[in-house]
Scaffold this motif. Structure first.
Motif, PDB file in Angstrom:
ATOM      1  N   ALA A 165      13.775  -5.845  -4.856  1.00 16.02           N
ATOM      2  CA  ALA A 165      12.369  -5.549  -4.577  1.00 16.02           C
ATOM      3  C   ALA A 165      11.664  -5.222  -5.875  1.00 16.02           C
ATOM      4  O   ALA A 165      12.129  -4.389  -6.652  1.00 16.02           O
ATOM      5  CB  ALA A 165      12.250  -4.374  -3.602  1.00 16.02           C
ATOM      6  N   GLY A 166      10.543  -5.902  -6.120  1.00 14.42           N
ATOM      7  CA  GLY A 166       9.756  -5.651  -7.318  1.00 14.42           C
ATOM      8  C   GLY A 166       8.613  -4.692  -7.028  1.00 14.42           C
ATOM      9  O   GLY A 166       7.849  -4.881  -6.080  1.00 14.42           O
ATOM     10  N   GLY A 167       8.517  -3.658  -7.839  1.00 17.42           N
ATOM     11  CA  GLY A 167       7.476  -2.657  -7.641  1.00 17.42           C
ATOM     12  C   GLY A 167       8.086  -1.311  -7.329  1.00 17.42           C
ATOM     13  O   GLY A 167       9.295  -1.135  -7.262  1.00 17.42           O
ATOM     14  N   GLY A 168       7.224  -0.311  -7.123  1.00 15.42           N
ATOM     15  CA  GLY A 168       7.712   1.012  -6.782  1.00 15.42           C
ATOM     16  C   GLY A 168       8.154   1.800  -7.988  1.00 15.42           C
ATOM     17  O   GLY A 168       8.000   1.395  -9.139  1.00 15.42           O
ATOM     18  N   PHE A 190       0.809  -1.215   0.000  1.00 17.16           N
ATOM     19  CA  PHE A 190       0.000   0.000   0.000  1.00 17.16           C
ATOM     20  C   PHE A 190       0.846   1.272   0.000  1.00 17.16           C
ATOM     21  O   PHE A 190       0.448   2.299   0.536  1.00 17.16           O
ATOM     22  CB  PHE A 190      -0.937   0.010   1.217  1.00 17.16           C
ATOM     23  N   GLY A 191       2.059   1.194  -0.589  1.00 12.52           N
ATOM     24  CA  GLY A 191       2.823   2.408  -0.813  1.00 12.52           C
ATOM     25  C   GLY A 191       3.727   2.851   0.302  1.00 12.52           C
ATOM     26  O   GLY A 191       4.241   3.973   0.274  1.00 12.52           O
ATOM     27  N   ASN A 192       3.980   2.001   1.278  1.00 11.63           N
ATOM     28  CA  ASN A 192       4.847   2.389   2.395  1.00 11.63           C
ATOM     29  C   ASN A 192       6.251   1.812   2.298  1.00 11.63           C
ATOM     30  O   ASN A 192       7.052   1.979   3.206  1.00 11.63           O
ATOM     31  CB  ASN A 192       4.206   1.980   3.721  1.00 11.63           C
ATOM     32  N   GLY A 193       6.552   1.108   1.198  1.00  9.71           N
ATOM     33  CA  GLY A 193       7.919   0.692   0.942  1.00  9.71           C
ATOM     34  C   GLY A 193       8.353  -0.552   1.693  1.00  9.71           C
ATOM     35  O   GLY A 193       7.583  -1.494   1.883  1.00  9.71           O
ATOM     36  N   ILE A 194       9.618  -0.553   2.160  1.00 11.20           N
ATOM     37  CA  ILE A 194      10.227  -1.690   2.829  1.00 11.20           C
ATOM     38  C   ILE A 194      10.670  -1.281   4.224  1.00 11.20           C
ATOM     39  O   ILE A 194      11.264  -0.222   4.414  1.00 11.20           O
ATOM     40  CB  ILE A 194      11.427  -2.229   2.023  1.00 11.20           C
ATOM     41  N   LEU A 230      13.096   1.909   2.588  1.00  8.43           N
ATOM     42  CA  LEU A 230      12.727   2.321   1.232  1.00  8.43           C
ATOM     43  C   LEU A 230      11.295   2.862   1.300  1.00  8.43           C
ATOM     44  O   LEU A 230      10.333   2.135   1.087  1.00  8.43           O
ATOM     45  CB  LEU A 230      12.821   1.150   0.254  1.00  8.43           C
ATOM     46  N   PRO A 231      11.130   4.153   1.599  1.00  8.02           N
ATOM     47  CA  PRO A 231       9.785   4.692   1.855  1.00  8.02           C
ATOM     48  C   PRO A 231       9.021   5.031   0.580  1.00  8.02           C
ATOM     49  O   PRO A 231       9.582   5.121  -0.513  1.00  8.02           O
ATOM     50  CB  PRO A 231      10.077   5.954   2.668  1.00  8.02           C
ATOM     51  N   PHE A 232       7.710   5.186   0.766  1.00 10.32           N
ATOM     52  CA  PHE A 232       6.809   5.757  -0.243  1.00 10.32           C
ATOM     53  C   PHE A 232       6.800   4.985  -1.561  1.00 10.32           C
ATOM     54  O   PHE A 232       6.742   5.578  -2.632  1.00 10.32           O
ATOM     55  CB  PHE A 232       7.152   7.232  -0.496  1.00 10.32           C
ATOM     56  N   GLN A 233       6.879   3.674  -1.506  1.00  9.51           N
ATOM     57  CA  GLN A 233       6.801   2.884  -2.720  1.00  9.51           C
ATOM     58  C   GLN A 233       5.934   1.648  -2.473  1.00  9.51           C
ATOM     59  O   GLN A 233       5.911   1.099  -1.369  1.00  9.51           O
ATOM     60  CB  GLN A 233       8.194   2.444  -3.192  1.00  9.51           C
ATOM     61  N   THR A 234       5.236   1.229  -3.515  1.00 11.55           N
ATOM     62  CA  THR A 234       4.452   0.002  -3.457  1.00 11.55           C
ATOM     63  C   THR A 234       5.339  -1.158  -3.873  1.00 11.55           C
ATOM     64  O   THR A 234       5.799  -1.217  -5.011  1.00 11.55           O
ATOM     65  CB  THR A 234       3.230   0.099  -4.380  1.00 11.55           C
TER      66      THR A 234
END
Length: 502
Positions: free
Chosen positions: A278-281, A240-244, A258-262
């Protein structure tokens, strides 16, 4: 012909009954033999009753939650008045020992209290600190009015001081939507479970008991990874877009590396666990060489838009990526360059007919490969659009992969799974979870709506495995202990289940 959604009995005169229906409020004074519709103060339009309360000490006083808001009657329901101070209250609870005291919840999050029969309300703050969604019901202890219970999407919470502080009251209540699992390979009784909306949980006794170690109320954990070399280092990713998020102390504390990424998937290099993918973002594929401290893009050769990487797996120096929109990709140089790895798929073997040759779509790879041994990974065929619509039948594919093969050899010889025995194959989609057998690499486990399937001989045989899983509930995550003796299944509603393997 009425849908009745609220009902109370007069505790002093039990022949008096009140029924809140979609058409309004009905009252019976003869134990239900006949009913009269009461509309005074409720208007002539359609009104719906959500809850109904009666003052046990003064039964002529009633309260109701309706589409008009909180309404009150002081004459046994003959007439009603809307309480102007109760605007926005969606849930209601009445203190039976002090009926002038009421509790209400606004916007499913914030607790309000009235001590003057709903004329005015005072905010008591969030029902659960840091939690911002979906309180579904309230109850006040009939013996001790300072004890309040809230039923939420995350279970039951209890307060002993009229809502001043809350604690979880969920022991044995297995309603959690588990979306990710991983195990500490050096301490197999220690597992981590990621959930949808309920945070991250940890067990140190093989699942006999769990405790929450990260709230993340409004998040969905897409994956959890335990560093095999340093098991105190744990990662989880956000759909939901909060990263890792990363913990270096076995989940006691967390940092957002890793903030602000899905992030839809993660992979850890077993030969160099500080290397993380990491896949996505924003980068589509993110890579870190320092345990998440810094990140860079690793996208060369991938489509420039529209990707949603669903699985990242690493074995034998080969990096594999699946995407439901573009299929499978492979990198032999740490993600610096990707090439498509979409071999032709055999025709479907049932009434679905031949699978259209264009654009095969894959979801998941199963991890668990060992150097020097045959590896196997398994995929689910998601389905492609055809003139007949969307193909719904599950199609699985697996492949033996000797680690010394060339890239061209690795890209060939896809083997279709067998039709599952015992269960109906059409009941299984989607196959949402896969795990490889750490002892016999040509065996694997697949989870879906039909429970858990065991694939042997790279899927040449596929059988239903075990009993006791909740019916019609999707298996969303699977993990196997390093000795291959226990299988854990995370359910999309129902918690975590454990199966002893032969």
């Amino acid at each position: 012909s009425q849908s009745v959604s609220a009902f109370v009995i007069d505790p002093v005169t039990p022949a008096n009954l009140y029924a809140g229906a979609d058409g309004g409020l009905y009252k019976s004074t003869n134990g239900g033999a006949s009913w009269k519709l009461l509309t005074a103060g409720l208007g002539t339009g359609s009104i719906r009753f959500f809850s109904l309360f009666i003052n046990p000490l003064t039964p002529k006083i009633l309260y109701a939650m309706t589409t008009l808001g909180v309404v009150k009657s002081t004459n046994g329901g003959l007439s009603w008045a809307v309480m102007p101070g109760a605007s926005g209250v969606l849930l209601l609870a009445l203190d039976p020992e002090q009926p002038t005291n009421l509790m209400g919840v606004v916007n499913q999050t914030t607790l309000f209290r009235s001590t003057d029969s709903a004329k005015s309300w005072k905010s008591l703050g969030l029902v659960v600190p840091g939690f911002a969604g979906n309180v579904r019901t309230l109850a006040i202890d009939p013996v001790d009015g300072s004890r309040i219970y809230a039923g939420t999407d995350h279970g039951v919470f209890a307060s002993r001081n009229s809502g001043g502080a809350w604690r979880e009251s969920n022991a044995g209540l297995a309603n959690t939507m588990v979306t990710a699992l991983d195990i500490n390979p050096k301490a197999p009784n220690t597992l981590y479970a990621g959930t949808q909306y309920s945070g991250v949980f940890k067990t140190t006794n093989g699942g006999k008991s769990w405790r929450r170690i990260n709230d993340g109320w409004l998040d969905k954990v897409s994956e959890i990874l335990v560093d095999p070399a340093t098991p105190s280092r744990v990662y989880f990713s956000s759909s939901f877009g909060n990263g890792i998020f990363k913990s270096s102390d076995s989940g006691v504390s967390w940092s957002n590396v890793l903030p602000f990424q899905t992030i839809l998937s993660m992979g850890l290099d077993p030969t160099n666990p500080k290397t993380l993918y990491a896949g996505g973002g924003a980068f589509v594929v993110n890579k870190s060489n320092d345990a998440g401290a810094t990140w860079k893009a690793a996208n060369t050769g991938l489509p420039t838009s529209g990707m949603q990487p669903n699985s990242v797996s690493i074995f034998g120096g080969v990096l594999l990526l699946t995407d439901p929109n573009f299929g499978a990709f492979q990198s032999n140089n740490g993600g610096n360059k990707w090439v498509a790895n979409n071999p032709s798929i055999p025709a479907a073997r049932s009434g679905g007919g031949a699978i259209p040759p264009a654009g095969p779509k894959f979801l998941n790879f199963a991890d668990g490969f060992q150097a020097g041994k045959l590896g196997v990974f398994a995929l689910q065929f998601l389905g492609v659009k055809s003139p007949a619509g969307f193909l719904a039948e599950v199609h699985g594919y697996s492949r033996r992969v000797p680690l010394n093969q060339t890239r061209a050899e690795r890209a060939a010889s896809w083997i279709p799974w067998a039709t599952p025995t015992v269960v109906n194959a059409s009941d299984c989609p989607p196959i949402a979870a896969l795990a490889a057998d750490p002892i016999t690499p040509t065996n694997f486990y697949a989870g879906g709506l039909c429970g858990v399937l065991k694939g042997t001989n790279s899927g040449a045989q596929l059988t239903a495995l075990g009993t006791g899983l909740p019916p019609n509930t999707q298996v969303q995550a699977l993990t196997v202990t390093p000795d291959g003796k226990s299988l854990f299944a995370g359910m999309l509603g129902g918690g975590v289940y454990k199966l002893a393997l032969p």
